[in-house]
Design a protein around this motif. Structure first.
Motif, PDB file in Angstrom:
ATOM      1  N   GLY A 100       0.777  -1.232   0.000  1.00 53.46           N
ATOM      2  CA  GLY A 100       0.000   0.000   0.000  1.00 53.46           C
ATOM      3  C   GLY A 100       0.807   1.280   0.000  1.00 53.46           C
ATOM      4  N   LYS A 101       2.148   1.158  -0.022  1.00 52.74           N
ATOM      5  CA  LYS A 101       2.998   2.348  -0.017  1.00 52.74           C
ATOM      6  C   LYS A 101       3.791   2.430  -1.315  1.00 52.74           C
ATOM      7  CE  LYS A 101       3.602   2.425   5.021  1.00 52.74           C
ATOM      8  NZ  LYS A 101       4.583   2.388   6.132  1.00 52.74           N
ATOM      9  N   ARG A 102       3.858   3.632  -1.872  1.00 56.28           N
ATOM     10  CA  ARG A 102       4.614   3.825  -3.108  1.00 56.28           C
ATOM     11  C   ARG A 102       6.105   3.614  -2.849  1.00 56.28           C
ATOM     12  NH1 ARG A 102       1.981   5.645  -7.433  1.00 56.28           N
ATOM     13  NH2 ARG A 102      -0.114   6.478  -7.147  1.00 56.28           N
ATOM     14  N   VAL A 103       6.779   3.022  -3.829  1.00 55.52           N
ATOM     15  CA  VAL A 103       8.218   2.784  -3.704  1.00 55.52           C
ATOM     16  C   VAL A 103       8.945   3.450  -4.864  1.00 55.52           C
ATOM     17  CG1 VAL A 103       8.064   0.643  -2.382  1.00 55.52           C
ATOM     18  CG2 VAL A 103       7.929   0.545  -4.871  1.00 55.52           C
ATOM     19  N   THR A 104      10.149   3.939  -4.576  1.00 57.29           N
ATOM     20  CA  THR A 104      10.934   4.630  -5.601  1.00 57.29           C
ATOM     21  C   THR A 104      12.343   4.069  -5.734  1.00 57.29           C
ATOM     22  OG1 THR A 104      11.650   6.304  -3.994  1.00 57.29           O
ATOM     23  CG2 THR A 104       9.657   6.785  -5.264  1.00 57.29           C
ATOM     24  N   SER A 105      12.708   3.110  -4.867  1.00 54.48           N
ATOM     25  CA  SER A 105      14.062   2.565  -4.919  1.00 54.48           C
ATOM     26  C   SER A 105      14.049   1.093  -4.515  1.00 54.48           C
ATOM     27  CB  SER A 105      14.989   3.336  -3.971  1.00 54.48           C
ATOM     28  OG  SER A 105      14.646   3.071  -2.619  1.00 54.48           O
ATOM     29  N   PRO A 106      15.055   0.326  -4.971  1.00 54.80           N
ATOM     30  CA  PRO A 106      15.153  -1.078  -4.545  1.00 54.80           C
ATOM     31  C   PRO A 106      15.241  -1.216  -3.028  1.00 54.80           C
ATOM     32  CG  PRO A 106      16.573  -0.679  -6.434  1.00 54.80           C
ATOM     33  CD  PRO A 106      16.072   0.666  -5.985  1.00 54.80           C
ATOM     34  N   GLU A 107      15.892  -0.252  -2.379  1.00 51.17           N
ATOM     35  CA  GLU A 107      16.025  -0.301  -0.923  1.00 51.17           C
ATOM     36  C   GLU A 107      14.659  -0.245  -0.239  1.00 51.17           C
ATOM     37  OE1 GLU A 107      17.771   1.703  -2.932  1.00 51.17           O
ATOM     38  OE2 GLU A 107      19.682   0.622  -2.796  1.00 51.17           O
ATOM     39  N   GLU A 108      13.752   0.576  -0.781  1.00 50.52           N
ATOM     40  CA  GLU A 108      12.412   0.671  -0.197  1.00 50.52           C
ATOM     41  C   GLU A 108      11.634  -0.629  -0.376  1.00 50.52           C
ATOM     42  OE1 GLU A 108      11.708   5.507  -0.671  1.00 50.52           O
ATOM     43  OE2 GLU A 108      10.591   4.114  -1.930  1.00 50.52           O
ATOM     44  N   VAL A 109      11.850  -1.297  -1.509  1.00 49.73           N
ATOM     45  CA  VAL A 109      11.194  -2.589  -1.732  1.00 49.73           C
ATOM     46  C   VAL A 109      11.696  -3.610  -0.715  1.00 49.73           C
ATOM     47  CG1 VAL A 109      10.872  -4.506  -3.346  1.00 49.73           C
ATOM     48  CG2 VAL A 109      10.828  -2.146  -4.189  1.00 49.73           C
ATOM     49  N   ARG A 110      13.014  -3.687  -0.568  1.00 48.58           N
ATOM     50  CA  ARG A 110      13.589  -4.650   0.374  1.00 48.58           C
ATOM     51  C   ARG A 110      13.144  -4.360   1.806  1.00 48.58           C
ATOM     52  NH1 ARG A 110      18.165  -4.702  -3.307  1.00 48.58           N
ATOM     53  NH2 ARG A 110      19.069  -2.852  -2.348  1.00 48.58           N
ATOM     54  N   LYS A 111      13.096  -3.078   2.173  1.00 48.57           N
ATOM     55  CA  LYS A 111      12.682  -2.710   3.531  1.00 48.57           C
ATOM     56  C   LYS A 111      11.226  -3.096   3.785  1.00 48.57           C
ATOM     57  CE  LYS A 111      12.588   1.121   6.840  1.00 48.57           C
ATOM     58  NZ  LYS A 111      11.237   0.802   7.359  1.00 48.57           N
ATOM     59  N   ALA A 112      10.372  -2.896   2.779  1.00 45.99           N
ATOM     60  CA  ALA A 112       8.960  -3.242   2.938  1.00 45.99           C
ATOM     61  C   ALA A 112       8.792  -4.741   3.166  1.00 45.99           C
ATOM     62  CB  ALA A 112       8.170  -2.799   1.704  1.00 45.99           C
ATOM     63  N   PHE A 113       9.584  -5.548   2.447  1.00 45.16           N
ATOM     64  CA  PHE A 113       9.530  -7.000   2.647  1.00 45.16           C
ATOM     65  C   PHE A 113      10.022  -7.365   4.043  1.00 45.16           C
ATOM     66  CE2 PHE A 113       8.615  -7.432  -1.757  1.00 45.16           C
ATOM     67  CZ  PHE A 113       8.178  -8.735  -1.956  1.00 45.16           C
ATOM     68  N   ALA A 114      11.119  -6.743   4.461  1.00 45.05           N
ATOM     69  CA  ALA A 114      11.675  -7.042   5.781  1.00 45.05           C
ATOM     70  C   ALA A 114      10.707  -6.642   6.889  1.00 45.05           C
ATOM     71  CB  ALA A 114      13.008  -6.318   5.958  1.00 45.05           C
ATOM     72  N   ASP A 115      10.074  -5.477   6.732  1.00 45.59           N
ATOM     73  CA  ASP A 115       9.122  -5.009   7.745  1.00 45.59           C
ATOM     74  C   ASP A 115       7.916  -5.941   7.839  1.00 45.59           C
ATOM     75  OD1 ASP A 115      10.771  -2.889   8.245  1.00 45.59           O
ATOM     76  OD2 ASP A 115       9.550  -1.397   7.178  1.00 45.59           O
ATOM     77  N   ALA A 116       7.423  -6.382   6.681  1.00 46.83           N
ATOM     78  CA  ALA A 116       6.260  -7.272   6.678  1.00 46.83           C
ATOM     79  C   ALA A 116       6.604  -8.606   7.336  1.00 46.83           C
ATOM     80  CB  ALA A 116       5.777  -7.494   5.247  1.00 46.83           C
ATOM     81  N   ARG A 117       7.797  -9.110   7.023  1.00 44.98           N
ATOM     82  CA  ARG A 117       8.211 -10.395   7.588  1.00 44.98           C
ATOM     83  C   ARG A 117       8.387 -10.290   9.101  1.00 44.98           C
ATOM     84  NH1 ARG A 117      12.338 -11.150   4.425  1.00 44.98           N
ATOM     85  NH2 ARG A 117      11.177 -12.187   2.784  1.00 44.98           N
ATOM     86  N   SER A 118       9.034  -9.214   9.547  1.00 46.20           N
ATOM     87  CA  SER A 118       9.252  -9.045  10.987  1.00 46.20           C
ATOM     88  C   SER A 118       7.948  -8.777  11.724  1.00 46.20           C
ATOM     89  CB  SER A 118      10.240  -7.902  11.252  1.00 46.20           C
ATOM     90  OG  SER A 118       9.710  -6.662  10.810  1.00 46.20           O
TER      91      SER A 118
END
Length: 217
Positions: free
Chosen positions: A173-191
């Motif tokens: 549900g959040k816009r992403v502009t960089s690969p780092e933001e994609v990876r962080k979103a996955f990490a946050d969801a998993r944690s």
């Protein structure tokens, strides 16, 4: 029919797709039913009524919508100008939206898109197997989102339906502009204990949602 010489069909102006089990889980829905709005068309009836990407349409005039195909059939059976009440789930909340139907554009009458239910179940994704780059740095990709520049054919992303050239617009549900933001979103969801995460992806002229199962690693 006599006035216009052809059959006119109702139209709300949305790209829709089915709600499978993974998408239902990522959105917190009780059951895998309804039609997921992947992208409302600008200036279409749905946008004017306040319907947004990520909303799930669950009923038309009080009648339950089973899936995307069912919604398309119900809307097209009504004449343009009809005032319909759509049951919509938006960010977990149910509401009723009044929409005045437009007329299905001529080019869409000739080639009406058929939504297909892509099965994304059963794949754990500790690593996606993707190479990503900001869209602004890839020629022809536009200015929004993160571009998939390479897909490992043996990786989990390939089986999830990712293709080279896809543009990831939103993650959870959040816009992403960089690969780092994609990876962080996955990490946050998993944690956070999430089992699935929902991505909004643009492929060519079409926009769709893809629910990705999260690995434990």
């Amino acid at each position: 029919l006599k006035d216009k010489g052809s059959v006119t069909r109702g139209w709300i102006g949305v790209q829709i797709q089915p709600v499978n089990a993974d998408i239902a889980d990522s959105l917190g829905l009780k059951k895998a039913e309804g039609a997921l709005v992947a992208e409302p068309q600008s200036d279409g009836p749905a946008v004017k009524a306040g319907i947004q990407s990520g909303n799930v349409i669950t009923s038309v005039n009080g009648q339950e919508v089973k899936d995307a195909r069912d919604l398309a059939k119900r809307i097209s059976s009504l004449p343009p100008g009809s005032n319909v009440k759509l049951g919509v789930v938006s960010k977990g909340a149910e509401k009723t939206v009044n929409v005045v139907l437009g007329e299905l554009p001529r080019e869409q009458r000739q080639a009406r898109a058929t939504s297909e239910d892509n099965d994304t179940s059963g794949t754990e994704v500790p690593r996606l197997g993707l190479s990503l780059a900001p869209a602004g740095k890839v020629a022809g990709a536009g200015a929004e989102g993160v571009v998939v520049t390479q897909v490992d054919p043996d990786g989990p992303a390939a089986s999830q339906g990712f293709r080279t050239g896809d543009v990831i617009l939103d993650v959870a549900g959040k816009r992403v502009t960089s690969p780092e933001e994609v990876r962080k979103a996955f990490a946050d969801a998993r944690s956070g204990g999430k089992r699935t995460i929902l991505l909004r992806i643009k492929s060519g002229e079409n926009t769709r949602f893809l629910a990705v199962q999260l690995g434990r690693g």
